[in-house]
Design an enzyme around this catalytic site. Structure first.
Site, short mmCIF file in Angstrom:
data_model
loop_
_atom_site.label_atom_id
_atom_site.label_comp_id
_atom_site.label_asym_id
_atom_site.label_seq_id
_atom_site.Cartn_x
_atom_site.Cartn_y
_atom_site.Cartn_z
N ASN A 4 6.90 -6.71 -18.05
CA ASN A 4 7.38 -6.90 -16.68
C ASN A 4 7.46 -8.40 -16.40
O ASN A 4 8.46 -8.92 -15.90
CB ASN A 4 6.45 -6.25 -15.65
CG ASN A 4 6.21 -4.78 -15.95
OD1 ASN A 4 6.99 -4.16 -16.64
ND2 ASN A 4 5.12 -4.24 -15.45
N ASP A 5 6.39 -9.10 -16.73
CA ASP A 5 6.40 -10.55 -16.51
C ASP A 5 7.16 -11.28 -17.60
O ASP A 5 7.86 -12.25 -17.32
CB ASP A 5 4.96 -11.08 -16.43
CG ASP A 5 4.39 -10.85 -15.04
OD1 ASP A 5 5.10 -11.16 -14.07
OD2 ASP A 5 3.27 -10.35 -14.93
N GLU B 12 2.71 -12.49 -21.76
CA GLU B 12 3.72 -12.30 -20.72
C GLU B 12 4.42 -13.60 -20.35
O GLU B 12 5.28 -13.64 -19.48
CB GLU B 12 3.13 -11.60 -19.49
CG GLU B 12 1.74 -12.06 -19.10
CD GLU B 12 1.06 -11.14 -18.09
OE1 GLU B 12 1.68 -10.18 -17.62
OE2 GLU B 12 -0.10 -11.41 -17.77
N ARG C 233 10.81 -10.72 -10.35
CA ARG C 233 10.75 -9.26 -10.53
C ARG C 233 10.76 -8.49 -9.22
O ARG C 233 10.93 -7.28 -9.20
CB ARG C 233 9.51 -8.87 -11.36
CG ARG C 233 8.20 -9.22 -10.71
CD ARG C 233 7.05 -9.10 -11.69
NE ARG C 233 6.37 -7.81 -11.62
CZ ARG C 233 5.28 -7.51 -12.32
NH1 ARG C 233 4.76 -8.38 -13.17
NH2 ARG C 233 4.71 -6.35 -12.20
N ARG D 101 -8.27 -5.19 -17.99
CA ARG D 101 -7.64 -6.48 -17.76
C ARG D 101 -8.35 -7.18 -16.62
O ARG D 101 -8.51 -6.59 -15.54
CB ARG D 101 -6.16 -6.31 -17.41
CG ARG D 101 -5.53 -7.64 -17.01
CD ARG D 101 -4.07 -7.54 -16.80
NE ARG D 101 -3.73 -6.96 -15.51
CZ ARG D 101 -2.49 -6.75 -15.10
NH1 ARG D 101 -1.47 -7.07 -15.89
NH2 ARG D 101 -2.24 -6.23 -13.93
N CYS E 122 2.20 -3.02 -22.51
CA CYS E 122 1.77 -2.29 -21.31
C CYS E 122 2.71 -2.50 -20.13
O CYS E 122 2.43 -2.07 -19.03
CB CYS E 122 0.34 -2.64 -20.94
SG CYS E 122 0.08 -4.40 -20.68
N ARG F 210 -5.61 -2.00 -14.52
CA ARG F 210 -5.19 -3.09 -13.62
C ARG F 210 -6.29 -3.29 -12.57
O ARG F 210 -6.21 -2.75 -11.46
CB ARG F 210 -3.89 -2.72 -12.92
CG ARG F 210 -2.64 -2.87 -13.77
CD ARG F 210 -1.41 -2.63 -12.91
NE ARG F 210 -0.20 -3.15 -13.51
CZ ARG F 210 0.73 -2.38 -14.10
NH1 ARG F 210 0.58 -1.10 -14.16
NH2 ARG F 210 1.81 -2.96 -14.61
N HIS G 116 0.83 -1.21 0.00
CA HIS G 116 0.00 0.00 0.00
C HIS G 116 0.86 1.26 0.00
O HIS G 116 0.51 2.27 -0.59
CB HIS G 116 -0.92 0.01 1.22
CG HIS G 116 -2.05 -0.94 1.08
ND1 HIS G 116 -3.04 -0.75 0.15
CD2 HIS G 116 -2.34 -2.08 1.72
CE1 HIS G 116 -3.90 -1.75 0.24
NE2 HIS G 116 -3.49 -2.58 1.18
C1 PEP Z 1 3.41 -6.86 -17.13
O1 PEP Z 1 3.58 -7.97 -16.65
O2 PEP Z 1 4.23 -6.29 -17.88
C2 PEP Z 1 2.19 -6.10 -16.82
C3 PEP Z 1 1.90 -4.98 -17.43
O3 PEP Z 1 1.39 -6.58 -15.85
P1 PEP Z 1 1.72 -6.46 -14.27
O4 PEP Z 1 2.94 -5.58 -14.12
O5 PEP Z 1 0.52 -5.88 -13.66
O6 PEP Z 1 1.99 -7.89 -13.92
MG MG Z 2 2.00 -9.02 -15.73
#
Ligand code: PEP
Ligand code: MG
Length: 577
Positions: free
Chosen positions: A455-456, A432, A466, A333, A503, A297, A188
């Site tokens: 990111n994933d 991802e 990550r 999403r 994204c 998200r 948070h």
């Molecule tokens: C990602 O994985 O790049 C993504 C945008 O989703 P999150 O960061 O919410 O897992």
């Molecule tokens: Mg992701």
């Protein structure tokens, strides 16, 4: 000068002295008391006072950061009203004849130990909330001022851990950054610092807690770096970067409502990533030139609720976002819970490797009532704007078929109930997982669009958690292995006439933009603050040149070589980093 690597949870640069955040210890004895009734009344009075203070903090939070982020203080109010906690304290005061401070401390610690035994990061993190609430009552019982820590000058706040209320009670004009040991990107406090626009890092080493107050520090929230006692030259460079950024941002903002057309007339859509329905955030995204929402998200909406948000609650939140964006696309999403994001009220089983476990769409398909409530809410909201639906964590076509069946069922039910739903709602998936990227040319037949979650995708391709501060150097989206997968996804989509967006954080990275455009990315979605610069970068490159550079990048072996190539091909981008 000492340089420390941590994990960035909120971007930006600050230069300010360190301020070690330590609350005055709450000191008291375990005393025997003669009159339990009197002691119990003293406790109840302190709880009432604490509730009043929490109400005030809640209203302050609503006006400063919006209802969603303020929800945490609502949660604190519920903790304080919890009959189990208060009855436990009463029992202990009466049965052991001890003072209220000791009774409260002991009972709350027993609760915390129980929570800590649960092997679930999210639930364990809730002990912070319980201790935060408990300490508020203890301060009143001990007549210690609630706002112990007062900043008198601008400072970068260093702490083992910061609770959301500590974070919010600090003077916002003086806090220039947060550096903590504890707390992931979804804590948070991380969410609050992002919405307050304050740079923040987590995962700092213990040794940082010993750095004396007043030590000049640079906090680089872009790279997750802390520079202690920087030399004059480094300070000058960062100051220059800050003022250059401000100038560049202001000039980009002035023209942000123009489309992002390359020099040779190729148009790239630039969208915003959104985590809630806070009107202020939605307005800011639009003012920054967002042409749509590339990633809503939705799990943050769930994360901010104390109990599972039902269809009605979700409907209103999605409607708010859709109405704010009018005819601009909003890619919603579906729930991406699992991994580092857990919902306490779902009581999900323990997993040894949650990032590789029942996460995202996998979880929704195993929990149909949960999934259907969200899909029904989204479909009901669809006629208020331009809704697109997207599923996270997809591995293979069978999952898409199953998800589509749920959508069809919800549509049938709602239409039978008399609800009007637009006839066509575009469906997409996040790419991802490396398997999905490799099979993109097949998956493209199943959906209307892709959005690449780098990111994933980066963490799964390079096998780097990550959230692990130690391995941040390895987790690099510019790695040619990741870029090769991105290229395969775009080619797979285009072979079937489908669009691909991105994204993940890479999408808003100035150095990645020419590569992504050159590889044929149709849409870039990013944090709202990054949009004006991204559009201005696109306007300064030509598609032809970007294509040539991205093809060259795919032949390289390391992320450093790729970054070097982009910097030499597009020197003007230095102004944006
Ligand atoms: C990602 O994985 O790049 C993504 C945008 O989703 P999150 O960061 O919410 O897992
Ligand atoms: Mg992701």
């Amino acid at each position: 000068m000492q340089s420390i690597q941590a994990i960035s949870v909120s971007r930006g640069i600050s230069i300010a002295p360190v301020f070690q955040f330590r609350n005055t210890p709450l000191i008291y004895d375990r005393r025997r008391i003669e009159n339990p009734l009197e002691e119990w009344e003293r406790y109840q009075q302190a709880v009432r006072e604490s509730l009043n203070r929490l109400e005030q903090i809640y209203h302050q939070a609503v006006s400063e950061v919006g209802t969603d982020e303020a929800g945490i203080f609502h949660a604190h109010i519920s903790i304080l009203q919890d009959p189990d906690l208060n009855d436990g304290v009463k029992d202990r005061i009466y049965s052991e004849k001890i003072n209220a401070e000791s009774a409260l401390y002991e009972v709350s610690e027993e609760y915390c130990r129980m929570l800590e035994d649960i092997n679930d990061e999210y639930i364990r993190a809730r002990t912070t909330d319980l201790r935060d609430v408990r300490d508020g009552v203890l301060r009143i019982l001990l007549h210690v001022d609630g706002q112990q820590v007062k900043l008198t000058a601008p400072a970068i706040v260093v702490a083992r851990e910061l609770t959301p209320s500590e974070c919010l009670l600090l003077d916002r004009r003086l806090v220039k950054g947060f550096c903590t040991i504890e707390g992931g990107t979804t804590s948070h406090t991380a969410i609050l610092s992002r919405s307050l626009g304050i740079p923040a890092v987590v995962g700092i080493p213990e040794s940082l807690l010993d750095v004396p107050n007043g030590t000049t520090t640079i906090l680089d929230g872009y790279e997750g770096k802390i520079l202690l006692q920087p030399d004059a030259e480094t300070i000058r460079q960062y100051e220059q970067r800050q003022s250059k950024r401000r100038q560049v941002f202001d000039s980009a903002l002035r023209e942000t409502h123009r489309p992002a057309l390359t020099q040779d007339g190729h148009c790239v859509e630039v969208f915003a990533n959104i985590a809630n329905d806070n009107p202020q955030d939605l307005k800011e995204a639009l003012q920054n030139g967002a042409e749509g929402v590339g990633l809503l998200r939705t799990e943050f909406i769930y994360l901010d609720c104390e109990i599972l948000p039902d269809e009605e609650v979700q409907f209103h939140k999605y409607k708010t976002v859709l109405e704010a964006f009018g005819d601009k696309p909003v890619i919603l999403r579906t729930l991406d819970i699992g991994g580092d994001k857990q919902l306490p009220y779902l009581d999900l089983p323990y997993e040894l490797n949650p990032f590789l476990g029942v996460r995202g769409l996998r979880l929704c398909l195993r929990n149909l009532p949960l999934f259907k409530a969200q899909i029904r809410a989204a479909l009901r909201a669809a006629s208020y704007g331009n809704l697109y639906l997207m599923f996270p964590m997809v591995t293979k076509a069978a999952e898409i078929h199953a998800a589509k069946a749920v959508i069809a069922e919800c549509r049938r039910e709602l239409e039978a109930e008399g609800c009007r739903i637009p006839p066509r709602i575009p469906l997409g998936i996040m790419i991802e997982i490396p398997a999905a990227a490799l099979m993109a040319r097949h998956l493209a037949k199943e959906v209307d669009f892709f959005s690449i979650g780098t990111n994933d995708l980066t963490q799964y391709t390079l096998a780097v958690d990550r959230t692990n501060a130690v391995l941040t150097d390895l987790a690099n989206g510019f790695d040619p292995a990741v870029l090769t997968l991105i290229q395969a996804v775009i080619e797979g989509a285009h072979a079937h006439g489908k669009k691909t967006g991105i994204c993940g954080e890479l999408g808003g990275d100035p150095l990645a933009i020419p590569l992504l455009v050159g590889m044929g990315m149709d849409e870039l979605s990013m944090n709202a603050g990054e949009i004006p610069a991204a559009k201005q970068i696109i306007r300064q490159i030509s598609l032809r040149e970007a294509q040539a550079v991205s093809q060259q990048a795919l032949e390289l072996e390391t992320p450093q070589e790729v970054i070097g190539l982009v910097k030499s091909a597009f020197p003007f981008i230095e102004n944006y980093i």
